[in-house]
Motif scaffolding. Structure first.
Motif, mmCIF file in Angstrom:
data_model
loop_
_atom_site.group_PDB
_atom_site.id
_atom_site.type_symbol
_atom_site.label_atom_id
_atom_site.label_comp_id
_atom_site.label_asym_id
_atom_site.label_seq_id
_atom_site.Cartn_x
_atom_site.Cartn_y
_atom_site.Cartn_z
ATOM 1 N N VAL A 184 60.463 -77.926 -27.597
ATOM 2 C CA VAL A 184 60.935 -78.077 -26.212
ATOM 3 C C VAL A 184 62.361 -78.630 -26.314
ATOM 4 O O VAL A 184 62.557 -79.831 -26.484
ATOM 5 C CB VAL A 184 60.047 -79.054 -25.413
ATOM 6 C CG1 VAL A 184 60.571 -79.212 -23.993
ATOM 7 C CG2 VAL A 184 58.597 -78.581 -25.395
ATOM 8 N N ASP A 188 65.462 -77.727 -21.823
ATOM 9 C CA ASP A 188 64.379 -76.822 -21.418
ATOM 10 C C ASP A 188 64.152 -76.721 -19.914
ATOM 11 O O ASP A 188 64.163 -75.644 -19.342
ATOM 12 C CB ASP A 188 63.077 -77.233 -22.096
ATOM 13 C CG ASP A 188 62.014 -76.168 -21.968
ATOM 14 O OD1 ASP A 188 62.101 -75.177 -22.720
ATOM 15 O OD2 ASP A 188 61.115 -76.299 -21.120
ATOM 16 N N GLU A 266 55.225 -81.820 -28.094
ATOM 17 C CA GLU A 266 55.635 -80.714 -28.971
ATOM 18 C C GLU A 266 54.681 -80.644 -30.159
ATOM 19 O O GLU A 266 54.396 -81.656 -30.789
ATOM 20 C CB GLU A 266 57.056 -80.950 -29.497
ATOM 21 C CG GLU A 266 58.120 -80.937 -28.406
ATOM 22 C CD GLU A 266 59.497 -81.261 -28.973
ATOM 23 O OE1 GLU A 266 60.246 -80.303 -29.253
ATOM 24 O OE2 GLU A 266 59.816 -82.452 -29.148
ATOM 25 N N THR A 299 55.590 -81.175 -19.702
ATOM 26 C CA THR A 299 55.896 -79.979 -20.491
ATOM 27 C C THR A 299 55.211 -80.095 -21.843
ATOM 28 O O THR A 299 55.478 -81.017 -22.601
ATOM 29 C CB THR A 299 57.427 -79.845 -20.705
ATOM 30 O OG1 THR A 299 58.064 -79.850 -19.430
ATOM 31 C CG2 THR A 299 57.753 -78.553 -21.436
ATOM 32 N N LYS A 300 54.294 -79.178 -22.101
ATOM 33 C CA LYS A 300 53.572 -79.199 -23.373
ATOM 34 C C LYS A 300 53.704 -77.832 -24.007
ATOM 35 O O LYS A 300 53.427 -76.827 -23.355
ATOM 36 C CB LYS A 300 52.086 -79.497 -23.137
ATOM 37 C CG LYS A 300 51.844 -80.897 -22.644
ATOM 38 C CD LYS A 300 50.370 -81.176 -22.492
ATOM 39 C CE LYS A 300 50.200 -82.661 -22.263
ATOM 40 N NZ LYS A 300 48.829 -83.037 -22.009
ATOM 41 N N ARG A 301 54.120 -77.835 -25.257
ATOM 42 C CA ARG A 301 54.307 -76.530 -25.892
ATOM 43 C C ARG A 301 54.007 -76.631 -27.388
ATOM 44 O O ARG A 301 54.349 -77.630 -28.025
ATOM 45 C CB ARG A 301 55.749 -76.068 -25.690
ATOM 46 C CG ARG A 301 55.945 -74.583 -25.936
ATOM 47 C CD ARG A 301 57.335 -74.143 -25.528
ATOM 48 N NE ARG A 301 57.593 -74.409 -24.116
ATOM 49 C CZ ARG A 301 58.791 -74.652 -23.599
ATOM 50 N NH1 ARG A 301 59.856 -74.674 -24.381
ATOM 51 N NH2 ARG A 301 58.942 -74.881 -22.304
ATOM 52 N N ASP A 303 54.242 -74.586 -31.157
ATOM 53 C CA ASP A 303 54.923 -73.502 -31.854
ATOM 54 C C ASP A 303 54.099 -73.132 -33.086
ATOM 55 O O ASP A 303 53.996 -73.917 -34.027
ATOM 56 C CB ASP A 303 56.332 -73.987 -32.257
ATOM 57 C CG ASP A 303 57.193 -72.849 -32.772
ATOM 58 O OD1 ASP A 303 56.662 -71.730 -32.953
ATOM 59 O OD2 ASP A 303 58.394 -73.080 -33.005
ATOM 60 N N SER A 328 51.580 -74.460 -23.563
ATOM 61 C CA SER A 328 51.882 -73.097 -23.989
ATOM 62 C C SER A 328 51.893 -72.945 -25.498
ATOM 63 O O SER A 328 51.954 -73.919 -26.232
ATOM 64 C CB SER A 328 53.264 -72.697 -23.453
ATOM 65 O OG SER A 328 53.300 -72.892 -22.057
ATOM 66 N N CYS A 329 51.846 -71.692 -25.914
ATOM 67 C CA CYS A 329 51.932 -71.402 -27.346
ATOM 68 C C CYS A 329 52.992 -70.350 -27.597
ATOM 69 O O CYS A 329 53.018 -69.315 -26.920
ATOM 70 C CB CYS A 329 50.616 -70.851 -27.887
ATOM 71 S SG CYS A 329 49.245 -72.004 -27.790
ATOM 72 N N ILE A 330 53.850 -70.633 -28.568
ATOM 73 C CA ILE A 330 54.794 -69.613 -29.021
ATOM 74 C C ILE A 330 54.199 -69.052 -30.308
ATOM 75 O O ILE A 330 54.090 -69.763 -31.309
ATOM 76 C CB ILE A 330 56.179 -70.221 -29.291
ATOM 77 C CG1 ILE A 330 56.715 -70.836 -27.994
ATOM 78 C CG2 ILE A 330 57.141 -69.167 -29.832
ATOM 79 C CD1 ILE A 330 57.905 -71.731 -28.203
ATOM 80 N N THR A 356 49.179 -71.638 -18.382
ATOM 81 C CA THR A 356 49.689 -71.619 -19.754
ATOM 82 C C THR A 356 50.687 -70.483 -19.919
ATOM 83 O O THR A 356 50.848 -69.635 -19.035
ATOM 84 C CB THR A 356 48.518 -71.442 -20.748
ATOM 85 O OG1 THR A 356 49.023 -71.540 -22.075
ATOM 86 C CG2 THR A 356 47.834 -70.090 -20.568
ATOM 87 N N LYS A 357 51.369 -70.506 -21.051
ATOM 88 C CA LYS A 357 52.207 -69.364 -21.433
ATOM 89 C C LYS A 357 51.850 -69.004 -22.864
ATOM 90 O O LYS A 357 51.794 -69.872 -23.727
ATOM 91 C CB LYS A 357 53.696 -69.733 -21.368
ATOM 92 C CG LYS A 357 54.218 -69.867 -19.955
ATOM 93 C CD LYS A 357 55.722 -70.043 -19.942
ATOM 94 C CE LYS A 357 56.091 -71.492 -20.172
ATOM 95 N NZ LYS A 357 57.539 -71.747 -19.989
#
Lengths: 492, 266
Positions: A184, A188, A266, A299-301, A303, A328-330, A356-357
């Protein structure tokens, strides 16, 4: 079956006041002056004895934040927040940072005890003798600081670092510099940028290559102070082949005014690593007329940076006046996997805009989304999710299932899926249902002798079963109870 | 006890399980029950037949205590006790059971879980101890076998994806386990083929007992070939307009309801 019964018993024990974590801890605190400026950012950084690079990082974020405006696309409504009318730092006076339990203010220990969170390792060990796999290491964050982290020594033996992020910045600067903001970025979004400027504490986890973390890790966040924003920052890194399961819990006192909580989480998973991140969010939701409660803008993401890595988010959201979060997950690594399991319960005047993304970048990446929204009272509950496949994401797969359950006729459930595919071989599936606890369903249960509370608990437990099963065992029963408590009084 | 007896005993001295007097019930401003009088002695099986829209299903819901009906006049005395004001779940614990025409689905809740929740809820309401798991399992096994209810069915979510026959068998299974004093069967024959009808009827007949009464609501006579009633009542336009023995059902089958529809409207 016993869980259902416990839920029912629990619901019955609740009196008028449903939120049992609403008490205030009377403790002297050390606060920064009200409002936000470069000086406040410097003040926070100085309080934490941070190195110069960290201060620069914060200041850059702060300057960026000044140029940004609040997002308005979510389906939530609230009066404009006056960011100069908030305190950005508050710490219990007696505690300068995490230290040994013997030095922790007894008032704080009592607070966590009251919340049902064991901090004394001795007692935890005594309680579950012989069951070493059931132990949970806890990092307790009170307002802006981490009060104590348990089982640190034992984790260290396994090579796992679990500490307050403020400590990690001082002790493990290379790791923090390498990964902080890499998932993030400081630019962002409005709240993530604000967090980057003023975050005060949170947890840091580092699991080295090939290590399976020997116990569950967990952080309990508690907002106590009035008019104070909580900006925590969590960073979890799983090296190649590592595994870690982490759980966060959150509560806050009942206060008439709204309180801001803007966290950033993160996660970084390298080749073959797996991170399981569970949240039981129970911030104060406001009273029955919609007064007070936490604004939860988070904001939670994660990777999935390495090949075959896996990140799984499980959330049970029952608290907060407003929830705005999209873990989300990248999916960057080839064959990496992302999962999102969510139960979002809203009652009273709560507003939830969550989802989610799943960003598919690597080849043969897979993602799975199971979302269960339950709306009661006059609440609004929106699922908002993005599933996208990059040009190179050949063989990407997603399965999405969004179910909404309505209780009563004054609440709303909305599903807003965004699907973008730039690769012809991607296969995305989306299923959505909306149902109501119908009068005849309820009558059927009553006719068999169940009370309306028992009936709602039973129907809701059935509805959320798929997601509850994803939670670590220790928390599944807890989560089930929480859901029933949140829905207390939702059926007339 | 004597006070209760005096209410429970009818004119002829028989103990009444159920005694309905001048019952009026409306939904909104539409009156559906217009003065129902009905007495069901303990141990008897009564059938209520009638054309669609005569108020049969409404009567079953009102007896079970469903919300949404205004009881504007009359009384329902069950086991010597006035129950018009009693909530549905308390009536269930007192021993009133309704087998639904359209049993409801509860996704994610195993049939077994539901059975246990219902049995224990009623026991708790009556101040009895909850069943132990082995005791519960034993009771379910015995009752399920008689009704051809498989273990697999018991593990499935309640009524989800069940066939019509499975749903009705499941209703009778619940009746067998809950051991009601008064069982109301609402159109239990609807949606059943002849084999399923036989299984369900056998299940119901096995539950006939001197201390249990039944009210069998049906549009067609065929169910009454299997569950032979002591008394048949004809309901039309919200009233019981005629009562007689089992032969009355055959007469209705032959002549239809036309006479009653006309007569009640007049």
């Amino acid at each position: 079956m016993p869980a259902v019964q416990e839920t029912v018993d629990q619901v019955r024990r609740i009196d008028v006041d449903q939120y049992k974590y609403g008490f205030v801890t009377d403790i002297e605190s050390d606060r920064a002056p009200k409002g936000l400026s470069e000086d406040i950012v410097r003040y926070i950084s100085a309080k934490k004895n941070e190195p110069e690079w960290m201060l620069e990082w914060r200041l850059e974020a702060y300057r960026r934040w000044l140029t940004m405006t609040e997002p308005t696309w979510a389906r939530v409504h609230y009066p404009k927040i006056d960011f100069d009318d908030l305190y950005y730092y508050s710490a219990p006076k007696s505690t300068k940072g995490p230290k040994s339990l013997d030095e922790v203010d007894p008032e704080l220990l009592a607070t966590y005890e009251k919340l049902g969170i064991p901090l004394r390792e001795r007692e935890i060990l005594a309680g579950v003798e012989g069951a070493s796999d059931r132990r949970v290491a806890v990092d307790a964050v009170f307002d802006s600081v981490s009060v104590v982290t348990t089982f640190k020594e034992e984790l260290k033996k396994a090579g796992v670092i679990f500490c307050a992020i403020s400590e990690a910045i001082r002790e493990y600067p290379d790791l923090v510099r390498k990964y902080l903001g890499s998932v993030v970025p400081t630019s962002d979004n409005f709240y993530a940028t604000l967090n980057s400027a003023v975050f005060s504490d949170g947890s840091f986890v580092y699991v080295p290559e090939g290590v399976r973390c020997p116990m569950e890790l967990s952080t309990y966040f508690r907002i106590n102070e009035r008019n104070t924003g909580q900006f925590e920052r969590t960073l979890i890194i799983a090296e190649k082949g590592a595994y870690v399961s982490y759980l966060e819990g959150c509560t806050a006192p009942m206060r008439d005014e709204n309180q801001l909580h803007a966290a950033v989480v993160e996660l970084v998973a390298l080749d073959d690593a797996e991170i399981k991140y569970s949240t039981v969010q129970n911030w104060y939701p406001g009273d029955k007329d919609g007064k007070g409660g936490i604004y939860n803008f988070v904001t939670k993401r994660g990777d999935c940076r390495g090949a075959r890595s896996k990140i799984s988010w499980t959330q049970v959201e029952t608290g907060s006046a407003i929830t705005w979060k999209y873990p989300s997950c990248i999916l960057r690594g080839d064959e990496s996997q992302g999962e999102f399991y969510s139960i979002a319960v809203s009652n009273g005047y709560q507003q939830v805009d969550s989802g989610t993304k799943m960003i598919h970048l690597g080849k043969n990446t897979r993602s799975r989304i199971i979302s269960k929204g339950i709306a009661a009272g006059r609440s609004d509950n929106t699922y908002r999710g993005l599933v996208s496949a990059h040009r190179k994401a050949s063989g990407a797969r997603n399965f999405t299932n969004c179910d909404s359950l309505l209780i009563g006729d004054q609440c709303g459930a909305h599903t807003v899926p965004y699907i973008e595919s730039k690769n012809a071989s991607a296969v995305f599936e989306h299923e959505a249902t909306t149902s109501k606890i119908a009068d005849d369903q309820l009558f059927y249960c009553l006719q068999r002798g169940l009370t309306s509370e028992e009936a709602v608990a039973l129907i809701v437990n059935g509805f959320v079963k798929d997601v509850i099963q994803q939670l670590p065992m220790e928390f599944a029963v807890e989560a089930q109870k929480l859901i029933s408590i949140s829905l207390e009084g939702s059926v007339g | 006890m004597t006070a209760v007896r005096s209410v429970a005993a009818g004119m002829n001295g028989q103990i009444k399980m159920l005694s309905i007097k001048n019952l009026h019930a409306s939904v909104g401003d539409r009156e559906i029950l217009r003065g129902v009088n009905l007495e069901v002695p303990t141990g008897q099986v009564h059938a209520i037949m009638g054309p669609n829209g005569s108020g049969k299903s409404t009567l079953s819901y009102v007896l079970a205590g469903r919300d949404g009906y205004d009881i504007t006049d009359g009384s329902i005395v069950f086991g010597g006790e006035e129950i018009v004001e009693t909530p549905a779940e308390e009536r269930a614990a007192k021993g009133i059971f309704l087998a639904f025409q359209y049993p409801l689905e509860i996704p994610g809740v195993a049939t077994m879980t539901f059975l246990k929740a219902a049995m224990n809820a009623q026991r708790k309401a009556r101040g009895e101890a909850e069943l132990t798991t082995p005791d519960f399992m034993r009771r379910v096994k015995v009752a399920a076998e008689k009704l051809n209810v498989t273990q697999e069915m018991l593990r499935r979510p309640l009524n989800v994806g069940f066939s019509g026959g499975e749903k009705k068998r499941n209703e009778i299974l619940q009746m067998a386990l809950l051991e009601p004093k008064l069982a109301i069967l609402d159109e239990t024959d609807s949606g059943l083929d002849i084999d399923a009808l036989k299984t369900v009827s056998d299940g119901v007949n096995a539950l006939r007992a001197p201390n249990r009464s039944m009210l069998v609501i049906t549009h067609y006579q065929r169910l009454l070939d299997h569950i032979v009633p002591d008394v048949v009542h004809v309901m039309a336009a919200g009233r019981i307009v005629r009562s007689g023995g089992p032969e009355l059902a055959l007469e209705l089958e032959a002549n239809g309801y036309a006479d009653y529809v006309g007569a009640a409207a007049a």
